[in-house]
Design an enzyme around this catalytic site. Structure first.
Site, short mmCIF file in Angstrom:
data_model
loop_
_atom_site.label_atom_id
_atom_site.label_comp_id
_atom_site.label_asym_id
_atom_site.label_seq_id
_atom_site.Cartn_x
_atom_site.Cartn_y
_atom_site.Cartn_z
N GLU A 99 0.85 -0.88 -0.10
CA GLU A 99 0.76 -0.15 0.14
C GLU A 99 1.18 1.08 0.33
OE1 GLU A 99 -2.45 2.68 -0.59
OE2 GLU A 99 -3.73 0.59 0.17
N ASP A 126 4.95 1.41 -3.99
CA ASP A 126 4.08 1.07 -5.48
C ASP A 126 3.71 -0.49 -5.63
OD1 ASP A 126 3.47 0.73 -8.35
OD2 ASP A 126 3.47 2.57 -8.45
N ASP A 149 -8.25 1.33 -7.61
CA ASP A 149 -8.91 2.23 -8.41
C ASP A 149 -9.48 2.31 -8.96
OD1 ASP A 149 -9.33 3.72 -5.43
OD2 ASP A 149 -6.47 4.39 -5.68
N LYS A 153 -12.91 8.11 -15.46
CA LYS A 153 -12.19 8.82 -16.94
C LYS A 153 -11.55 8.09 -18.34
CE LYS A 153 -13.41 12.78 -14.22
NZ LYS A 153 -13.08 14.23 -13.57
N THR A 224 -16.26 -5.39 3.65
CA THR A 224 -15.30 -3.96 3.98
C THR A 224 -15.60 -3.18 3.78
OG1 THR A 224 -14.44 -2.90 2.25
CG2 THR A 224 -12.75 -4.72 3.31
N PHE A 226 -15.54 -0.14 3.04
CA PHE A 226 -15.39 0.28 1.47
C PHE A 226 -16.85 -0.36 0.43
CE2 PHE A 226 -13.92 0.10 -2.56
CZ PHE A 226 -13.98 1.27 -3.19
C1 LIG Z 1 -10.33 2.15 -3.63
S1 LIG Z 1 -9.17 1.25 -2.78
C2 LIG Z 1 -9.36 -0.69 -1.70
C3 LIG Z 1 -8.66 -0.61 -0.35
C4 LIG Z 1 -8.77 -2.60 -0.21
N1 LIG Z 1 -8.55 -3.09 -1.44
C5 LIG Z 1 -10.25 -2.46 0.21
O1 LIG Z 1 -10.66 -3.21 -0.45
O2 LIG Z 1 -11.11 -2.07 1.24
C6 LIG Z 1 -7.55 1.54 -3.40
C7 LIG Z 1 -6.50 0.97 -2.57
O3 LIG Z 1 -5.15 0.87 -3.31
C8 LIG Z 1 -4.32 1.55 -3.32
N2 LIG Z 1 -3.35 1.58 -4.23
C9 LIG Z 1 -3.82 1.88 -5.77
N3 LIG Z 1 -2.55 1.91 -6.55
C10 LIG Z 1 -2.14 1.59 -5.42
C11 LIG Z 1 -0.52 1.02 -6.17
N4 LIG Z 1 0.02 1.22 -7.42
N5 LIG Z 1 0.19 0.42 -5.44
C12 LIG Z 1 -0.29 0.47 -3.55
N6 LIG Z 1 -1.52 0.19 -3.76
C13 LIG Z 1 -2.37 1.31 -4.19
C14 LIG Z 1 -4.50 2.60 -2.86
O4 LIG Z 1 -3.96 3.19 -2.26
C15 LIG Z 1 -5.98 2.55 -1.57
O5 LIG Z 1 -6.35 2.85 -0.71
#
Ligand SMILES: C[S@@+](CC[C@H](N)C(=O)[O-])C[C@H]1O[C@@H](n2cnc3c(N)ncnc32)[C@H](O)[C@@H]1O
Length: 246
Positions: A99, A126, A149, A153, A224, A226
């Site tokens: 994360e 990343d 994410d 767009k 979750t 979310f």
């Molecule tokens: C929409 S949230 C979902 C979080 C979790 N997986 C859940 O189901 O509640 C997406 C997460 O992915 C992380 N994220 C997005 N791109 C990433 C990347 N390239 N590497 C690591 N984390 C990433 C973001 O910081 C965010 O916390």
């Protein structure tokens, strides 16, 4: 991994301290937030044990977990609600949560400490960078990507995590028979994810409804906070499974 060999791996480090912790895309900045005092103390004291910053050094699973066990990498673990629950349900499997969002990692660290979870470690960075530089080819039993994410767009689609190149990278890190598990509640992203994953020749699609018995780990995710919001809005959750070909 030796702390002293990774000078960027400083407890409490912020992205300002280590430019590599800046994500390739900018959305995460909106999720930044200060750690509460208790989280800050936990971070100072326990991050060096349970966490690493991304680095150009392969993870030594034996050193990290003190054992050899099937290994899963979860990319984008958010606050770690699923990570902690799934790790508690499968203590014989090791999980590395990746994360970029420090507050989320701090929340997962809190769960690890409260619940005494021995089978979770974290890498801040990343996911593509981490898989490329820290995970050995053909070493993973599983990769999890839950609710990435969506970047809805069209001009932002290039920022989506699950591109052809990422499927190829994930396939290369899975051992033969290892499984990628993806969940999304975003219909448009699901329509992108399915064919993009199917086009990766090293992966074969499994049916999430009927092939769970062929997956070497549990597919049971807790709902979750979310995801709960999505369900309230009656959004459909699409689950995808791909297995690395033998
Ligand atoms: C929409 S949230 C979902 C979080 C979790 N997986 C859940 O189901 O509640 C997406 C997460 O992915 C992380 N994220 C997005 N791109 C990433 C990347 N390239 N590497 C690591 N984390 C990433 C973001 O910081 C965010 O916390």
């Amino acid at each position: 991994m030796n702390q002293s060999e990774n000078p960027g791996n400083v407890a409490g480090a912020t992205p300002d301290d280590d430019p590599r912790l800046f994500p390739r895309v900018t959305a995460y900045r909106s999720r930044s937030g200060d750690l509460r005092p208790g989280q800050q103390r936990n971070w100072q004291e326990h991050w060096p044990t349970y966490g690493r910053n991304v680095a150009d050094e392969l993870v030594d699973q034996q050193a990290l977990f003190g054992r050899s066990a099937p290994l899963i990498v979860e990319i984008g673990s958010g606050t770690g609600t699923s990570t902690a629950a799934m790790a508690a349900a499968e203590p014989d499997i090791d999980v590395i949560a990746v994360e970029v969002y420090q507050l989320g990692l701090a929340q997962l660290l809190g769960s690890i400490l409260r619940e005494g979870l021995e089978n979770v470690r974290m890498v801040r960075g990343d996911g593509v960078d981490v898989l490329t530089n820290m995970i050995a080819p053909a070493s993973l039993t599983g990769v999890r990507v839950f609710f990435p994410d969506p970047w809805p767009k069209a001009r932002h689609h290039k920022r989506r995590l699950l591109q052809s190149a990422t499927f190829e990278l994930i396939a290369s890190r899975l051992r033969p028979g290892g499984v990628l598990h993806v969940a999304t509640d975003h219909v448009d992203y699901a329509e992108w994810i399915g064919p993009t994953g199917d086009a990766e020749p090293a992966l074969e699609r499994l049916d999430a409804a009927t092939d769970a018995g062929h997956v070497p780990f549990s597919l049971e995710r807790p709902v979750t906070k979310f995801e709960g919001k999505g369900l309230l809005q009656e959004r459909v959750i699409n689950e995808f499974l791909w297995r690395r070909r033998e």
